[in-house]
Motif scaffolding. Structure first.
Motif, PDB file in Angstrom:
ATOM      1  N   THR A   2       0.820  -1.203   0.000  1.00 51.43           N
ATOM      2  CA  THR A   2       0.000   0.000   0.000  1.00 51.43           C
ATOM      3  C   THR A   2       0.854   1.253   0.000  1.00 51.43           C
ATOM      4  OG1 THR A   2      -0.137  -0.141   2.413  1.00 51.43           O
ATOM      5  CG2 THR A   2      -1.916  -1.146   1.144  1.00 51.43           C
ATOM      6  N   SER A   3       2.064   1.216   0.563  1.00 53.25           N
ATOM      7  CA  SER A   3       2.918   2.388   0.611  1.00 53.25           C
ATOM      8  C   SER A   3       3.623   2.567  -0.721  1.00 53.25           C
ATOM      9  CB  SER A   3       3.943   2.257   1.740  1.00 53.25           C
ATOM     10  OG  SER A   3       4.730   1.093   1.557  1.00 53.25           O
ATOM     11  N   ALA A   4       4.088   3.803  -0.962  1.00 47.86           N
ATOM     12  CA  ALA A   4       4.763   4.114  -2.211  1.00 47.86           C
ATOM     13  C   ALA A   4       6.089   3.361  -2.312  1.00 47.86           C
ATOM     14  CB  ALA A   4       5.000   5.624  -2.310  1.00 47.86           C
ATOM     15  N   ILE A   5       6.452   2.980  -3.513  1.00 49.15           N
ATOM     16  CA  ILE A   5       7.716   2.295  -3.767  1.00 49.15           C
ATOM     17  C   ILE A   5       8.818   3.347  -3.826  1.00 49.15           C
ATOM     18  CG2 ILE A   5       9.026   0.941  -5.455  1.00 49.15           C
ATOM     19  CD1 ILE A   5       6.319  -0.302  -6.307  1.00 49.15           C
ATOM     20  N   GLU A   6       9.844   3.176  -3.000  1.00 45.81           N
ATOM     21  CA  GLU A   6      10.923   4.160  -2.919  1.00 45.81           C
ATOM     22  C   GLU A   6      11.934   3.939  -4.041  1.00 45.81           C
ATOM     23  OE1 GLU A   6      12.446   3.828   1.029  1.00 45.81           O
ATOM     24  OE2 GLU A   6      10.803   4.991   1.888  1.00 45.81           O
ATOM     25  N   VAL A   7      12.297   5.042  -4.696  1.00 47.69           N
ATOM     26  CA  VAL A   7      13.127   4.971  -5.899  1.00 47.69           C
ATOM     27  C   VAL A   7      14.342   5.884  -5.775  1.00 47.69           C
ATOM     28  CG1 VAL A   7      13.169   5.260  -8.407  1.00 47.69           C
ATOM     29  CG2 VAL A   7      11.054   4.535  -7.270  1.00 47.69           C
ATOM     30  N   LEU A   8      15.499   5.364  -6.166  1.00 42.73           N
ATOM     31  CA  LEU A   8      16.713   6.171  -6.293  1.00 42.73           C
ATOM     32  C   LEU A   8      17.001   6.359  -7.778  1.00 42.73           C
ATOM     33  CD1 LEU A   8      19.341   7.521  -5.207  1.00 42.73           C
ATOM     34  CD2 LEU A   8      20.402   5.251  -5.340  1.00 42.73           C
ATOM     35  N   ILE A   9      17.150   7.601  -8.218  1.00 44.90           N
ATOM     36  CA  ILE A   9      17.515   7.906  -9.603  1.00 44.90           C
ATOM     37  C   ILE A   9      19.020   8.132  -9.669  1.00 44.90           C
ATOM     38  CG2 ILE A   9      17.256   9.549 -11.497  1.00 44.90           C
ATOM     39  CD1 ILE A   9      14.415  10.104 -10.509  1.00 44.90           C
ATOM     40  N   VAL A  10      19.694   7.366 -10.506  1.00 48.09           N
ATOM     41  CA  VAL A  10      21.145   7.519 -10.686  1.00 48.09           C
ATOM     42  C   VAL A  10      21.367   8.033 -12.099  1.00 48.09           C
ATOM     43  CG1 VAL A  10      23.391   6.407 -10.569  1.00 48.09           C
ATOM     44  CG2 VAL A  10      21.527   5.582  -9.112  1.00 48.09           C
ATOM     45  N   GLU A  11      21.641   9.305 -12.216  1.00 55.46           N
ATOM     46  CA  GLU A  11      21.747   9.971 -13.525  1.00 55.46           C
ATOM     47  C   GLU A  11      22.609  11.221 -13.383  1.00 55.46           C
ATOM     48  OE1 GLU A  11      21.923  11.175 -16.926  1.00 55.46           O
ATOM     49  OE2 GLU A  11      20.414   9.561 -16.931  1.00 55.46           O
ATOM     50  N   ASP A  12      23.670  11.336 -14.195  1.00 56.85           N
ATOM     51  CA  ASP A  12      24.568  12.475 -14.051  1.00 56.85           C
ATOM     52  C   ASP A  12      24.075  13.722 -14.781  1.00 56.85           C
ATOM     53  OD1 ASP A  12      25.071  11.203 -16.520  1.00 56.85           O
ATOM     54  OD2 ASP A  12      27.017  12.180 -16.670  1.00 56.85           O
ATOM     55  N   ASP A  13      23.130  13.568 -15.702  1.00 59.04           N
ATOM     56  CA  ASP A  13      22.553  14.717 -16.391  1.00 59.04           C
ATOM     57  C   ASP A  13      21.377  15.236 -15.568  1.00 59.04           C
ATOM     58  OD1 ASP A  13      20.954  16.385 -18.118  1.00 59.04           O
ATOM     59  OD2 ASP A  13      22.008  15.533 -19.828  1.00 59.04           O
ATOM     60  N   VAL A  14      21.532  16.431 -15.025  1.00 57.15           N
ATOM     61  CA  VAL A  14      20.532  16.989 -14.110  1.00 57.15           C
ATOM     62  C   VAL A  14      19.178  17.144 -14.790  1.00 57.15           C
ATOM     63  CG1 VAL A  14      19.931  18.972 -12.675  1.00 57.15           C
ATOM     64  CG2 VAL A  14      22.293  18.181 -12.768  1.00 57.15           C
ATOM     65  N   ARG A  15      19.179  17.540 -16.049  1.00 52.19           N
ATOM     66  CA  ARG A  15      17.914  17.748 -16.761  1.00 52.19           C
ATOM     67  C   ARG A  15      17.156  16.427 -16.946  1.00 52.19           C
ATOM     68  NH1 ARG A  15      19.949  20.128 -22.151  1.00 52.19           N
ATOM     69  NH2 ARG A  15      21.392  18.413 -21.738  1.00 52.19           N
ATOM     70  N   ILE A  16      17.880  15.387 -17.331  1.00 48.67           N
ATOM     71  CA  ILE A  16      17.234  14.091 -17.533  1.00 48.67           C
ATOM     72  C   ILE A  16      16.738  13.534 -16.207  1.00 48.67           C
ATOM     73  CG2 ILE A  16      17.625  11.699 -18.249  1.00 48.67           C
ATOM     74  CD1 ILE A  16      19.510  12.746 -20.383  1.00 48.67           C
ATOM     75  N   ALA A  17      17.533  13.710 -15.153  1.00 48.07           N
ATOM     76  CA  ALA A  17      17.114  13.248 -13.830  1.00 48.07           C
ATOM     77  C   ALA A  17      15.807  13.907 -13.415  1.00 48.07           C
ATOM     78  CB  ALA A  17      18.209  13.535 -12.800  1.00 48.07           C
ATOM     79  N   ILE A  35      18.394  11.789  -5.853  1.00 46.42           N
ATOM     80  CA  ILE A  35      19.029  11.712  -7.163  1.00 46.42           C
ATOM     81  C   ILE A  35      20.530  11.672  -6.954  1.00 46.42           C
ATOM     82  CG2 ILE A  35      19.477  12.906  -9.343  1.00 46.42           C
ATOM     83  CD1 ILE A  35      16.693  14.118  -9.165  1.00 46.42           C
ATOM     84  N   ALA A  36      21.191  10.645  -7.484  1.00 52.38           N
ATOM     85  CA  ALA A  36      22.642  10.519  -7.393  1.00 52.38           C
ATOM     86  C   ALA A  36      23.241  10.857  -8.744  1.00 52.38           C
ATOM     87  CB  ALA A  36      23.036   9.098  -6.988  1.00 52.38           C
ATOM     88  N   ASN A  37      24.226  11.769  -8.750  1.00 43.09           N
ATOM     89  CA  ASN A  37      24.850  12.194 -10.005  1.00 43.09           C
ATOM     90  C   ASN A  37      26.168  11.485 -10.301  1.00 43.09           C
ATOM     91  OD1 ASN A  37      23.670  15.298  -8.887  1.00 43.09           O
ATOM     92  ND2 ASN A  37      22.817  14.234 -10.647  1.00 43.09           N
ATOM     93  N   SER A  38      26.551  10.553  -9.419  1.00 41.99           N
ATOM     94  CA  SER A  38      27.785   9.791  -9.643  1.00 41.99           C
ATOM     95  C   SER A  38      27.638   8.409  -9.019  1.00 41.99           C
ATOM     96  CB  SER A  38      28.985  10.509  -9.007  1.00 41.99           C
ATOM     97  OG  SER A  38      28.880  10.487  -7.585  1.00 41.99           O
ATOM     98  N   GLY A  39      28.554   7.525  -9.368  1.00 38.27           N
ATOM     99  CA  GLY A  39      28.512   6.177  -8.827  1.00 38.27           C
ATOM    100  C   GLY A  39      28.745   6.153  -7.324  1.00 38.27           C
ATOM    101  N   GLN A  40      29.704   6.927  -6.853  1.00 32.03           N
ATOM    102  CA  GLN A  40      29.998   6.933  -5.420  1.00 32.03           C
ATOM    103  C   GLN A  40      28.839   7.513  -4.620  1.00 32.03           C
ATOM    104  OE1 GLN A  40      32.656   5.503  -3.748  1.00 32.03           O
ATOM    105  NE2 GLN A  40      31.216   5.935  -2.083  1.00 32.03           N
TER     106      GLN A  40
END
Length: 229
Positions: A2-17, A35-40
């Motif tokens: 019932t709760s929302a599915i938590e999502v991490l966006i990993v994308e270095d392009d800020v506009r696309i993210a 939103i993570a802009n790098s692998g680390q």
């Protein structure tokens, strides 16, 4: 679930993210945690936030997205991954599939395709939240997912959106075998009666539904829709 599915966006392009974040909001049932802009940065968020789903790009400034897939498989086996990348090479896709990605989307991603993938994932989570499934139940979901995927390749007339069409069809399927009215479908799906009627009549014309008139004790006869046997 019932709760929302938590999502991490990993994308270095800020506009696309940001586009992907807006897509998530439109689909519903999902909540972006970061939103993570790098692998680390992604590793740090994965370890701390522990999202259920990761939307992952292949090309990151400090590492390959494929390396992050194997990091997730080693340290966060419970997390699911959807690749969203410009990389369309067969070898890359095969490695991602070996890493167990849920789906592989090639940029630029249209909202229709994005919503289809997220909708299927959400349904899969709801299904597998149950304690136990039998083979028939599992087959129904797997085959339905396959048939929906095939239908997504169809060319639909103006005014017919495949995502809404799928919702209407699932609504009719899940409701009474005696048929459902336009108003019942409109309320369940969350659209106007005019919109619901347009989709229902399209499904009738394409042979997926049948319609009949129901005569009540008073008033005009009512058109009811049901799955075509």
């Amino acid at each position: 679930m019932t709760s929302a599915i938590e999502v991490l966006i990993v994308e270095d392009d800020v506009r696309i993210a940001e586009i992907h974040r807006r897509f998530l909001d439109k689909v519903g049932g999902f909540q972006m945690t970061a939103i993570a802009n790098s692998g680390q940065e992604a590793k740090d968020y994965l370890d701390v936030l522990k999202p259920q789903l990761v939307l992952l790009d292949v090309y990151l400034p400090d590492m390959k997205g494929m390396d992050l897939i194997w990091y997730i498989r080693q340290y966060h086996k419970e997390m699911d991954i959807i690749m969203i990348t410009a990389a369309g090479e067969g070898e890359m896709i095969r490695e991602a599939l070996r890493g167990g990605v849920v789906d592989y989307l090639i940029k630029p991603v249209m909202f229709q395709r994005f919503a289809q993938t997220l909708g299927r994932y959400r349904e899969q989570m709801r299904l597998t939240d149950r304690t136990r499934l039998n083979q028939a139940e599992l087959d129904r979901w797997l085959w339905r997912a396959e048939s929906e995927e095939k239908r997504s390749a169809e060319v639909f007339p103006k005014g017919i959106d495949p995502v809404t069409l799928g919702k209407v069809l699932r609504t009719v399927t899940s409701m009474s075998g005696k048929g459902v009215t336009t108003e019942e479908v409109a309320v369940k799906v969350g659209v106007s009666r005019t919109t619901a009627r347009r989709y229902l009549e399209f499904l009738v014309s394409s042979g997926r539904l049948k319609a009949d008139l129901s005569y009540g004790s008073v008033g005009r006869p009512e058109r009811k829709y049901m799955i075509k046997s």
